[in-house]
Scaffold this active site. Structure first.
Site, short mmCIF file in Angstrom:
data_model
loop_
_atom_site.label_atom_id
_atom_site.label_comp_id
_atom_site.label_asym_id
_atom_site.label_seq_id
_atom_site.Cartn_x
_atom_site.Cartn_y
_atom_site.Cartn_z
N GLY A 208 0.84 -1.21 0.00
CA GLY A 208 0.00 0.00 0.00
C GLY A 208 0.86 1.24 0.00
CG ASN A 209 -0.20 4.63 -1.44
OD1 ASN A 209 -0.91 5.46 -0.89
ND2 ASN A 209 -0.58 3.96 -2.53
CG PHE A 210 2.96 6.51 3.76
CD1 PHE A 210 2.88 5.78 4.94
CD2 PHE A 210 4.12 6.45 3.01
CE1 PHE A 210 3.94 4.99 5.35
CE2 PHE A 210 5.18 5.66 3.41
CZ PHE A 210 5.10 4.93 4.59
CB SER A 211 -2.93 8.00 -0.21
OG SER A 211 -4.07 8.80 -0.42
CB ALA A 276 -1.55 7.21 -3.75
#
Ligand code: PMT
Length: 398
Positions: A208-211, A276
């Site tokens: 995943g990512n930090f969005s 994102a």
């Protein structure tokens, strides 16, 4: 502006309930159709007979009509309304609204309402000034509710201070002003992606990512406030839109987001790709948890995800606009211009992780807008709400 509008007038148990009669009369006089919903303690202050005579409709207090068993659908009421006005709103009802305590018809209707909600608090000055009341009112504001501040003056307790419900004429003026505000995006359908995507490695792990979704949801709220019909296709986030009209479709992975966007884009005028999206996904996600004990260090083979922005850019019709984002760490403007061209976008919003108050998770952002003619406009650090308005203004210029 109130003629023909459907308004729910919520009345709670405070001495200022007598003013609700005048408020009801003024609304009806202006041509509004008013449905009164009253709390059980509201009925101690003003009788339903007076209210139903003035509104021309039976007053709703309970979930059921006792003698017939008829169910009053708070969901239908919430959908019927163009606005809900709670006047007076006691400290108790404000607390219930802030925390979703749906133990009466009024709060249940509030929780179902898709329309803008106006809250006119009325209480004694010490209750009004108490930190729990001010915190609850702030919560209601953060949900997008409009607070009509009480005035200062002599209160029912004979004490003098802030807590008098605003006069009915002023409440009507606030509603009039609300319904006459410019709605430049009325009739426009907007599709917005927001948040991260999660790409499953096994049932317990993902890429995943930090969005957080803050930027995408701010754009959704700004567009809805200007009259657009907004659908957010959202990756996993813990926030909600503040505008009740914004529709959210939850997805998890890039492929799910892609499928939803392809389905919804033909019916949209504008698409804003703020999510994102993971560029890669595990080729063969494990169906059971990958165990540390039984295996060598696993190698996760990745395959490319579909590029949603590029897919929409490729199928857009001349009257549709697609706006993308570029999140960069280096060579920012060149990379953004390249994405604008390659994905056939009408505009790209560049933000860089080299700017300390920009990008993931922050309440602020610093963006450069580049249109398809190559013109770049640089903006200073602003709140994500202000950035959203800058983006919407630029979209309207397109
Ligand atoms: O959610 P917040 O915490 O508020 O953070 C906001 C944000 C940093 C996520 C946001 O401002 C932002 O920059 N979003 C785009 C992030 C991104 O994926 O950028 P990109 O440069 O990798 O992608 C370029 C564009 O293509 C983006 O519009 C992206 O949504 C889109 N894309 C990318 C890959 C893919 N497979 N499909 C896509 O549609």
């Amino acid at each position: 502006m109130l003629s023909g509008k459907h308004i729910i007038l919520g009345i709670t148990g405070g001495i200022a309930a007598y003013k609700s009669v005048t408020l009801l009369r003024l609304l009806v006089k202006r041509g509004a159709e008013v449905q009164v919903v009253i709390t059980p303690s509201g009925k101690e202050f003003i009788t339903p007979v007076t209210l139903s005579a003035l509104s021309g409709k039976p007053v709703i207090c309970d979930f059921f009509t006792a003698n017939t068993g008829e169910w009053h659908s708070h969901v239908d009421l919430g959908l019927w309304a163009d606005a809900m006005v709670i006047a007076p709103a006691t400290a108790c009802t404000i607390a219930k609204m802030a925390h979703g305590v749906a133990d009466n018809m009024l709060v249940t209707t509030y929780l179902s309402a898709k329309a803008p909600v106006f809250v006119a608090p009325a209480m004694d000055l010490d209750m009004m000034a108490h930190p729990s009341t001010t915190a609850n009112i702030s919560l209601l504001r953060s949900y997008g509710n409009h607070i009509i501040e009480p005035a200062a003056g002599e209160l029912a307790s004979h004490l003098i201070g802030k807590g008098r419900m605003e006069e009915p004429e002023e409440i009507v003026r606030v509603l009039d002003e609300f319904f006459s505000r410019p709605m430049p995006l009325a009739g426009k359908k907007m599709l917005i992606t927001a948040g991260p995507t999660y790409e499953r490695i096994d049932p317990v792990r993902f890429i995943g990512n930090f969005s957080t979704g803050k930027m995408g949801y701010a754009i959704a709220d700004a567009a809805a406030a200007l009259g657009a019909e907004v659908t957010v296709v959202s990756g996993p986030v813990s926030i909600k839109p503040t505008q009740p009209s914004v529709k959210v479709i939850d997805v998890e992975s890039a492929r799910e987001m892609h499928a939803k966007c392809i389905e919804l884009f033909p019916g949209s005028d504008i698409a804003v790709m703020c999510a994102a999206v993971a560029d890669y996904t595990p080729a063969n996600p494990a169906t059971t948890k990958i165990k540390r004990e039984h295996s060598d260090i696993p190698v996760i083979e990745l395959v490319k995800n579909p590029d949603i922005a590029a897919a929409l850019g490729a199928i857009k019709k001349p009257d549709q606009k697609v706006v993308g984002f570029a999140l960069e760490t280096d060579n920012e403007e060149q990379n953004a211009r390249e994405k604008l061209q390659r994905k056939h976008l009408d505009m790209i919003v560049l933000n860089s992780l080299r700017d300390p108050k920009a990008g993931f998770g922050t309440d602020t952002n610093k963006v450069t807008l580049i249109d398809c003619a190559g013109n770049a406009t640089h903006f200073p650090v602003k709140s994500k709400q202000e950035v959203a308005m800058d983006i919407i203004n630029a979209i309207m210029d397109l």
